[in-house]
Design a protein around this motif. Structure first.
Motif, PDB file in Angstrom:
ATOM      1  N   ASP A 186     -37.397   9.477 -32.325  1.00 47.31           N
ATOM      2  CA  ASP A 186     -37.227   8.227 -32.863  1.00 47.31           C
ATOM      3  C   ASP A 186     -35.745   7.887 -32.969  1.00 47.31           C
ATOM      4  O   ASP A 186     -35.490   6.757 -32.929  1.00 47.31           O
ATOM      5  CB  ASP A 186     -37.970   8.357 -34.380  1.00 47.31           C
ATOM      6  CG  ASP A 186     -39.219   8.543 -34.526  1.00 47.31           C
ATOM      7  OD1 ASP A 186     -40.026   8.128 -33.339  1.00 47.31           O
ATOM      8  OD2 ASP A 186     -40.104   8.646 -35.620  1.00 47.31           O
ATOM      9  N   ASP A 187     -34.872   8.964 -33.253  1.00 49.20           N
ATOM     10  CA  ASP A 187     -33.554   8.519 -33.480  1.00 49.20           C
ATOM     11  C   ASP A 187     -32.919   8.216 -31.888  1.00 49.20           C
ATOM     12  O   ASP A 187     -32.152   7.370 -31.691  1.00 49.20           O
ATOM     13  CB  ASP A 187     -32.729   9.857 -33.576  1.00 49.20           C
ATOM     14  CG  ASP A 187     -33.004  10.248 -35.094  1.00 49.20           C
ATOM     15  OD1 ASP A 187     -33.412   9.351 -35.911  1.00 49.20           O
ATOM     16  OD2 ASP A 187     -32.868  11.511 -35.408  1.00 49.20           O
ATOM     17  N   LEU A 188     -33.401   9.150 -30.651  1.00 51.45           N
ATOM     18  CA  LEU A 188     -33.242   8.574 -29.354  1.00 51.45           C
ATOM     19  C   LEU A 188     -33.717   6.938 -28.970  1.00 51.45           C
ATOM     20  O   LEU A 188     -33.093   6.256 -28.394  1.00 51.45           O
ATOM     21  CB  LEU A 188     -34.046   9.355 -28.148  1.00 51.45           C
ATOM     22  CG  LEU A 188     -33.179  10.962 -28.472  1.00 51.45           C
ATOM     23  CD1 LEU A 188     -34.006  11.860 -27.288  1.00 51.45           C
ATOM     24  CD2 LEU A 188     -31.866  10.727 -27.602  1.00 51.45           C
ATOM     25  N   ALA A 189     -35.023   6.646 -29.440  1.00 49.86           N
ATOM     26  CA  ALA A 189     -35.564   5.548 -29.249  1.00 49.86           C
ATOM     27  C   ALA A 189     -34.606   4.388 -29.919  1.00 49.86           C
ATOM     28  O   ALA A 189     -34.167   3.348 -29.439  1.00 49.86           O
ATOM     29  CB  ALA A 189     -36.963   5.386 -29.783  1.00 49.86           C
ATOM     30  N   ALA A 190     -34.172   4.563 -31.145  1.00 46.32           N
ATOM     31  CA  ALA A 190     -33.612   3.466 -31.961  1.00 46.32           C
ATOM     32  C   ALA A 190     -32.211   3.529 -31.308  1.00 46.32           C
ATOM     33  O   ALA A 190     -31.665   2.379 -31.059  1.00 46.32           O
ATOM     34  CB  ALA A 190     -33.209   3.987 -33.341  1.00 46.32           C
ATOM     35  N   LEU A 191     -31.433   4.850 -30.830  1.00 43.59           N
ATOM     36  CA  LEU A 191     -30.085   4.268 -30.227  1.00 43.59           C
ATOM     37  C   LEU A 191     -30.271   3.783 -28.788  1.00 43.59           C
ATOM     38  O   LEU A 191     -29.361   2.834 -28.446  1.00 43.59           O
ATOM     39  CB  LEU A 191     -29.711   5.692 -30.229  1.00 43.59           C
ATOM     40  CG  LEU A 191     -28.134   6.150 -29.420  1.00 43.59           C
ATOM     41  CD1 LEU A 191     -27.087   5.122 -30.230  1.00 43.59           C
ATOM     42  CD2 LEU A 191     -27.708   7.442 -29.185  1.00 43.59           C
ATOM     43  N   THR A 192     -31.515   3.999 -28.072  1.00 43.65           N
ATOM     44  CA  THR A 192     -31.587   3.289 -26.930  1.00 43.65           C
ATOM     45  C   THR A 192     -31.711   1.845 -27.223  1.00 43.65           C
ATOM     46  O   THR A 192     -31.031   0.962 -26.357  1.00 43.65           O
ATOM     47  CB  THR A 192     -32.794   3.813 -26.235  1.00 43.65           C
ATOM     48  OG1 THR A 192     -32.735   5.266 -25.956  1.00 43.65           O
ATOM     49  CG2 THR A 192     -33.185   3.118 -24.786  1.00 43.65           C
ATOM     50  N   ARG A 193     -32.507   1.267 -28.238  1.00 43.45           N
ATOM     51  CA  ARG A 193     -32.576  -0.112 -28.649  1.00 43.45           C
ATOM     52  C   ARG A 193     -31.032  -0.787 -28.829  1.00 43.45           C
ATOM     53  O   ARG A 193     -30.864  -1.891 -28.492  1.00 43.45           O
ATOM     54  CB  ARG A 193     -33.605  -0.231 -29.823  1.00 43.45           C
ATOM     55  CG  ARG A 193     -34.990   0.021 -29.117  1.00 43.45           C
ATOM     56  CD  ARG A 193     -35.943  -0.726 -30.389  1.00 43.45           C
ATOM     57  NE  ARG A 193     -35.667   0.052 -31.596  1.00 43.45           N
ATOM     58  CZ  ARG A 193     -36.476   1.292 -31.709  1.00 43.45           C
ATOM     59  NH1 ARG A 193     -37.315   1.992 -30.905  1.00 43.45           N
ATOM     60  NH2 ARG A 193     -36.201   1.826 -33.041  1.00 43.45           N
ATOM     61  N   ARG A 194     -30.444  -0.074 -29.430  1.00 43.71           N
ATOM     62  CA  ARG A 194     -28.956  -0.489 -29.951  1.00 43.71           C
ATOM     63  C   ARG A 194     -28.147  -0.543 -28.564  1.00 43.71           C
ATOM     64  O   ARG A 194     -27.509  -1.519 -28.607  1.00 43.71           O
ATOM     65  CB  ARG A 194     -28.478   0.509 -31.157  1.00 43.71           C
ATOM     66  CG  ARG A 194     -29.064   0.522 -32.322  1.00 43.71           C
ATOM     67  CD  ARG A 194     -28.183   0.953 -33.429  1.00 43.71           C
ATOM     68  NE  ARG A 194     -27.623   2.308 -33.124  1.00 43.71           N
ATOM     69  CZ  ARG A 194     -28.339   3.437 -33.567  1.00 43.71           C
ATOM     70  NH1 ARG A 194     -29.397   3.404 -34.060  1.00 43.71           N
ATOM     71  NH2 ARG A 194     -27.542   4.504 -33.423  1.00 43.71           N
ATOM     72  N   MET A 195     -28.111   0.641 -27.779  1.00 44.19           N
ATOM     73  CA  MET A 195     -27.187   0.497 -26.811  1.00 44.19           C
ATOM     74  C   MET A 195     -27.439  -0.293 -25.447  1.00 44.19           C
ATOM     75  O   MET A 195     -26.564  -1.083 -25.177  1.00 44.19           O
ATOM     76  CB  MET A 195     -27.120   1.883 -26.299  1.00 44.19           C
ATOM     77  CG  MET A 195     -26.372   2.987 -26.993  1.00 44.19           C
ATOM     78  SD  MET A 195     -26.638   4.667 -26.291  1.00 44.19           S
ATOM     79  CE  MET A 195     -26.745   4.278 -24.584  1.00 44.19           C
ATOM     80  N   ILE A 196     -28.780  -0.419 -25.073  1.00 36.11           N
ATOM     81  CA  ILE A 196     -29.142  -1.074 -23.946  1.00 36.11           C
ATOM     82  C   ILE A 196     -29.696  -2.454 -24.305  1.00 36.11           C
ATOM     83  O   ILE A 196     -30.894  -2.426 -24.382  1.00 36.11           O
ATOM     84  CB  ILE A 196     -29.889  -0.133 -23.058  1.00 36.11           C
ATOM     85  CG1 ILE A 196     -29.038   1.328 -22.920  1.00 36.11           C
ATOM     86  CG2 ILE A 196     -30.486  -0.688 -21.617  1.00 36.11           C
ATOM     87  CD1 ILE A 196     -29.935   2.144 -22.037  1.00 36.11           C
TER      88      ILE A 196
END
Length: 603
Positions: A422-432
């Motif tokens: 879930d942390d990776l998914a959230a960071l992906t949404r913020r980054m890309i």
């Protein structure tokens, strides 16, 4: 064309001691799932010389070589505006140090006479000098390296070598890059960093090198080559009980408090839209996004996202949704950026941007609590894949010491243990996202004029050569490791070579037959690229081919004149899967001409 694989040699480098007669999977065995737990070694230790000079030790008990790396906390960011290339030129001139006076062997000549390898690199914020030697000769190499913190001043460098080394730097730039590489590098820098960012540096040019004076070199050495801005990294066959001879040359060096490290701001989205012409085969779209600092709490997560995005875009390419693509991470350690490069085809840059963002939005859809361990294992493999080769290991560990708040790769391992889907998914949404991207459109064109450094020759050599004494040959010992071997039931020979440093397993399959065995050398090359393990094995082993195309493994094919090598690197828990996949290549015994034809057609 040779279709049968013939006699095959399989070499496995594993992280434990091999057992003779160890079980290996057969074609019908009920095979276990890969281990979810990874035992990661924590090989670093830290100490100081008597005067306070910092020393980091990276233990690898099975190695008979010692690599010594001297890190200086300075690099291209310290080049004065208009004099880009100064840090690089200073690195060259340090090799000309002659502390014993004119007419004596230089720093480089003394190292080359006893070391098995010598090199130096300059990055944005770091300069790294490295030399390797046998255990017997390592103390003498340490004595020579200690000349940098003790004697790196213009007083110990013959001024007559200044012009020569400046031309060497100029010619190096000419040989290492071309107009296209400089054009794209500067375009990406402009797309990634604001104009006031410390990493916003243009490439060296002939004009910037010409602007550098001898006085600039002397001032740079005085300001940047202070002992407080240096530390030593010892790697390989170091024995903690026998450190004294290696530290003795650094004992007299008094270390003051280091200067405060200038802040590097966190990456902000530049949102640039640039168009450049370059000598490339196809029009490209390069999408640039800022990443968290490499050694920040989210640094390893950012790298993981980039790796998995590359795989997802490759799958989108195979489905015809997007052109050929690749994803890379560039920039400095405290403010890196990710670049997704896509062949444009008939799509607009905005359409490609939306597709890439959409692919990123679904990056973690197939990862759940049951298989999230795969993501962490892929990241561990990527870290240790860089650390397996002894050559260059001190440079990577020095980066942790210089830039990581905890000063060791162990902090990355701790972060990986806390990584959640879930942390990776959230960071992906913020980054890309679409609104955070910079877009560089590259238009294919021939004969682009740029600022490629001019190649010059004929610079006079300073007078007065020196004779360098030969190394004591009987002290040089070859690095070696203990190996054992056994034979599978089908006659395949397996050679096991253990190392205690890494949790990785590397498997290499060597097949007789290469470029010299075909009238058209392209045929065996593309045949090798078309060959993959069949997918009809039991359970997870049936997906061995898919494993080789994922961040869980590093898969490489090399075709030589008389042999073809398939090499896989993965975590030790996947050892049986890797061996199974390569053994299936042997069992398949052939590649199909139709498969080769399809690869040739795509190429």
């Amino acid at each position: 064309m040779r279709r049968a694989l013939g006699v095959v040699l399989l070499v496995v480098v594993s992280c434990g001691s091999p057992k003779k007669g160890a079980w290996r999977p057969g074609p019908g065995d009920d095979l276990p799932q890969p281990a979810r737990t990874v035992l990661v070694p924590r090989p670093e230790a830290e100490t100081e010389a008597a005067g306070g000079f910092r020393v980091v030790v990276v233990l690898d008990p099975l190695s008979r070589q010692i690599e010594l790396g001297l890190r200086v906390r300075t690099g291209h960011v310290d080049d004065p505006p208009g004099k880009e290339g100064l840090a690089h030129l200073v690195e060259h001139l340090v090799f000309e140090l002659r502390p014993a006076g004119p007419g004596t062997p230089s720093f480089e000549e003394r190292l080359q006479s006893i070391a098995t390898g010598v090199n130096a690199t300059v990055d944005l914020e770091a300069t790294h000098y490295v030399a390797s030697a046998s255990r017997a000769l390592a103390p003498r190499v340490a004595e020579i390296l200690a000349d940098i913190p003790r004697h790196a001043t213009c007083a110990h460098i013959d001024r007559r070598v200044f012009e020569r080394e400046r031309e060497v730097v100029r010619n190096e730039l000419h040989l290492r890059g071309d107009v296209t590489s400089y054009t794209l590098r500067d375009a990406l820098t402009a797309a990634a960093y604001t104009t006031d960012h410390p990493y916003r540096r243009v490439s060296h040019t002939s004009a910037s090198l010409d602007a550098i004076t001898w006085e600039d070199v002397c001032d740079f050495l005085k300001a940047r080559y202070r002992p407080a801005e240096m530390f030593l990294v010892l790697g390989g066959g170091v024995q903690m009980t026998r450190l004294a001879p290696l530290l003795a040359p650094f004992d007299p060096i008094a270390v003051e408090a280091p200067a405060p490290v200038p802040a590097v701001p966190e990456m902000a989205a530049v949102r640039a839209r640039l168009k450049v012409e370059a000598d490339v085969d196809d029009d490209l779209v390069m999408l640039v996004w800022p990443l968290p600092g490499r050694y920040s709490p989210d640094g390893i997560a950012g790298r993981t996202i980039a790796a998995w995005l590359g795989g997802a875009l490759a799958r989108a390419e195979r489905k015809g949704r997007i052109g050929a693509s690749r994803v890379g991470v560039f920039g400095g350690p405290r403010a890196p950026y990710m670049v997704a490069t896509v062949e444009r085809g008939d799509e607009s840059a905005d359409a490609i941007l939306k597709i890439v963002v959409d692919v990123a939005g679904h990056l973690w859809d197939e990862i759940d609590s049951d298989n999230a361990f795969l993501v962490r294992q892929a990241a561990v493999r990527a870290i240790f894949d860089e650390l397996v080769p002894e050559s260059g290991r001190t440079r990577l560990l020095a980066d942790y010491t210089q830039f990581d708040a905890d000063g060791s790769l162990s902090s990355d391992v701790d972060r990986l243990g806390a990584m959640r889907r879930d942390d990776l998914a959230a960071l992906t949404r913020r980054m890309i996202t679409v609104d955070r991207a910079s877009v560089v459109e590259v238009v294919a064109a021939d004969g682009i004029a740029g600022k490629e450094p001019e190649l010059r020759t004929g610079v006079a050599e300073p007078p007065g050569g020196t004779a360098v004494p030969d190394a004591l040959g009987d002290e040089l010992t070859q690095a070696w490791i203990d190996v054992s071997s056994f034979e599978l039931g089908n006659g395949l020979e397996v050679v096991l070579a253990p190392t205690s440093f890494s949790p990785l397993v590397q498997a290499r399959l060597v097949v007789p037959g290469g470029l010299a065995d075909a009238d058209n050398p392209a045929v065996p090359l593309y045949a090798a690229l078309a060959l993959a393990p069949p997918d009809d094995g039991p359970g997870v082993y049936g997906a061995a081919g898919l494993l080789l195309m994922s961040p869980l493994a590093d898969y490489d094919v090399r075709v030589g004149a008389f042999s073809t090598t398939f090499e896989v690197s993965a975590l030790g828990g996947w050892q049986d899967v890797v061996v199974w996949g390569l053994a299936r290549l042997v069992r398949a015994g052939a590649y199909e001409p139709d498969d080769v034809a399809r690869v040739l057609e795509r190429a």
